[in-house]
Design a protein around this motif. Structure first.
Motif, mmCIF file in Angstrom:
data_model
loop_
_atom_site.group_PDB
_atom_site.id
_atom_site.type_symbol
_atom_site.label_atom_id
_atom_site.label_comp_id
_atom_site.label_asym_id
_atom_site.label_seq_id
_atom_site.Cartn_x
_atom_site.Cartn_y
_atom_site.Cartn_z
ATOM 1 N N UNK A 1 19.289 34.977 1.865
ATOM 2 C CA UNK A 1 19.140 36.393 2.176
ATOM 3 C C UNK A 1 19.845 36.703 3.491
ATOM 4 N N UNK A 2 20.180 37.957 3.642
ATOM 5 C CA UNK A 2 20.800 38.385 4.899
ATOM 6 C C UNK A 2 22.309 38.399 4.791
ATOM 7 N N UNK A 3 22.901 39.461 5.292
ATOM 8 C CA UNK A 3 24.348 39.605 5.247
ATOM 9 C C UNK A 3 24.988 39.334 6.599
ATOM 10 N N UNK A 4 26.021 40.093 6.879
ATOM 11 C CA UNK A 4 26.860 39.833 8.058
ATOM 12 C C UNK A 4 26.063 39.921 9.357
ATOM 13 N N UNK A 5 25.227 40.959 9.497
ATOM 14 C CA UNK A 5 24.499 41.142 10.767
ATOM 15 C C UNK A 5 23.522 40.003 11.014
ATOM 16 N N UNK A 6 22.819 39.574 9.980
ATOM 17 C CA UNK A 6 21.872 38.465 10.127
ATOM 18 C C UNK A 6 22.625 37.168 10.405
ATOM 19 N N UNK A 7 23.747 36.958 9.739
ATOM 20 C CA UNK A 7 24.514 35.732 9.965
ATOM 21 C C UNK A 7 25.041 35.682 11.399
ATOM 22 N N UNK A 8 25.462 36.800 11.944
ATOM 23 C CA UNK A 8 25.906 36.838 13.341
ATOM 24 C C UNK A 8 24.768 36.449 14.281
ATOM 25 N N UNK A 9 23.559 36.921 13.981
ATOM 26 C CA UNK A 9 22.395 36.558 14.799
ATOM 27 C C UNK A 9 22.129 35.065 14.698
ATOM 28 N N UNK A 10 22.242 34.496 13.477
ATOM 29 C CA UNK A 10 22.051 33.051 13.309
ATOM 30 C C UNK A 10 23.068 32.264 14.127
ATOM 31 N N UNK A 11 24.316 32.728 14.137
ATOM 32 C CA UNK A 11 25.374 32.019 14.865
ATOM 33 C C UNK A 11 25.112 32.017 16.367
ATOM 34 N N UNK A 12 24.418 33.036 16.868
ATOM 35 C CA UNK A 12 24.052 33.050 18.286
ATOM 36 C C UNK A 12 22.956 32.036 18.588
ATOM 37 N N UNK B 1 15.286 32.693 8.739
ATOM 38 C CA UNK B 1 15.948 31.831 9.719
ATOM 39 C C UNK B 1 16.491 30.566 9.064
ATOM 40 N N UNK B 2 15.754 30.023 8.096
ATOM 41 C CA UNK B 2 16.066 28.689 7.587
ATOM 42 C C UNK B 2 16.673 28.669 6.197
ATOM 43 N N UNK B 3 16.933 29.832 5.625
ATOM 44 C CA UNK B 3 17.616 29.898 4.339
ATOM 45 C C UNK B 3 18.768 30.883 4.446
ATOM 46 N N UNK C 1 16.767 41.818 14.118
ATOM 47 C CA UNK C 1 15.943 41.823 15.333
ATOM 48 C C UNK C 1 15.068 40.580 15.413
ATOM 49 N N UNK C 2 14.563 40.105 14.269
ATOM 50 C CA UNK C 2 13.701 38.929 14.270
ATOM 51 C C UNK C 2 14.419 37.683 14.745
ATOM 52 N N UNK C 3 15.641 37.482 14.275
ATOM 53 C CA UNK C 3 16.405 36.314 14.705
ATOM 54 C C UNK C 3 16.837 36.474 16.157
ATOM 55 N N UNK C 4 17.172 37.689 16.553
ATOM 56 C CA UNK C 4 17.477 37.935 17.966
ATOM 57 C C UNK C 4 16.283 37.573 18.854
ATOM 58 N N UNK C 5 15.070 37.776 18.345
ATOM 59 C CA UNK C 5 13.873 37.416 19.100
ATOM 60 C C UNK C 5 13.827 35.899 19.347
ATOM 61 N N UNK C 6 14.187 35.112 18.333
ATOM 62 C CA UNK C 6 14.213 33.656 18.495
ATOM 63 C C UNK C 6 15.291 33.246 19.497
ATOM 64 N N UNK C 7 16.449 33.902 19.421
ATOM 65 C CA UNK C 7 17.515 33.636 20.394
ATOM 66 C C UNK C 7 17.013 33.928 21.809
#
Length: 217
Positions: A116-127, A111-113, A68-74
């Protein structure tokens, strides 16, 4: 009667889950990834077993908090793209991105490392990456942003704001705003300005840097 008891148990379980998530967000924001599940349990004022029933590993809890946090940045980048003036949209995004990274250590580390974070977080980063690229390209194409600014500069600006906050936040919590303003002024396009001495990182280099940075925890 049994159904009512089951519904009551489900409600209790969901309340406890939300308490754990809220406590985790607060702890990760303050302490970053070094916070443990035991720390979360104490902060949530629940038993350690309650945390482990909801989130078997720290990784599971991180995923739930930071997707949710990375989605907020998106969402911030998408909102900035909707602003009519490309420079105003760019500035609005940078200021809000830096506010998040300056005040939430855990989100900054997530966000910048890639530690940590698996598939769901990586998908958010890719967005996030293509949306930020559009924001930079639009401001650059309209002549507001100097031509040697790239989308890979954005994470580093966020990290700089976070570093200022981590170093001097106890003295002046808003000091990071001063340096974000300096950075934004330096990114504006002006006739005759010299090129920057070092090129921005390529995306592959950025990915390598993110894999190499391992925050505490």
């Amino acid at each position: 009667m049994v159904d009512e008891q089951c519904r009551g148990l489900r409600k209790d379980a969901e309340r406890n889950r939300q308490r754990v998530l809220k406590a985790a967000r607060e702890l990760f924001a303050a302490k970053g990834m070094e916070a443990t599940l035991n720390d979360v349990a104490r902060h949530a004022n629940v038993g350690v077993g309650t945390v482990y029933r909801r989130f078997a590993t720290k990784e599971d809890l991180v995923e739930a908090v930071f997707e949710d946090g990375i989605d907020q940045v998106v969402g911030l980048a998408e909102t900035a793209l909707q602003q009519e003036d490309s420079w105003d949209g760019f500035v609005w995004f940078v200021e809000r991105l830096c506010e998040l990274t300056a005040t939430d250590r855990g989100l900054r580390e997530m966000v910048y490392s890639k530690a940590y974070g698996g598939y769901r977080v990586e998908c958010a980063r890719l967005r996030l990456s293509p949306t930020v690229s559009k924001l930079v390209e639009r401001a650059r194409g309209d002549g507001h942003l100097r031509p040697d600014i790239q989308s890979t500069d954005m994470p580093i600006i966020g990290l700089l704001a976070g570093t200022v906050s981590e170093w001097a936040g106890q003295v002046e919590p808003d000091l990071w705003r001063r340096y974000v303003a300096v950075l934004l002024d330096g990114m504006r396009h002006r006739e005759g300005q010299p090129s920057l001495a070092v090129d921005a990182l390529e995306q592959e280099q950025m990915d390598e840097a993110m894999r190499g940075w391992r925050p505490a925890g």
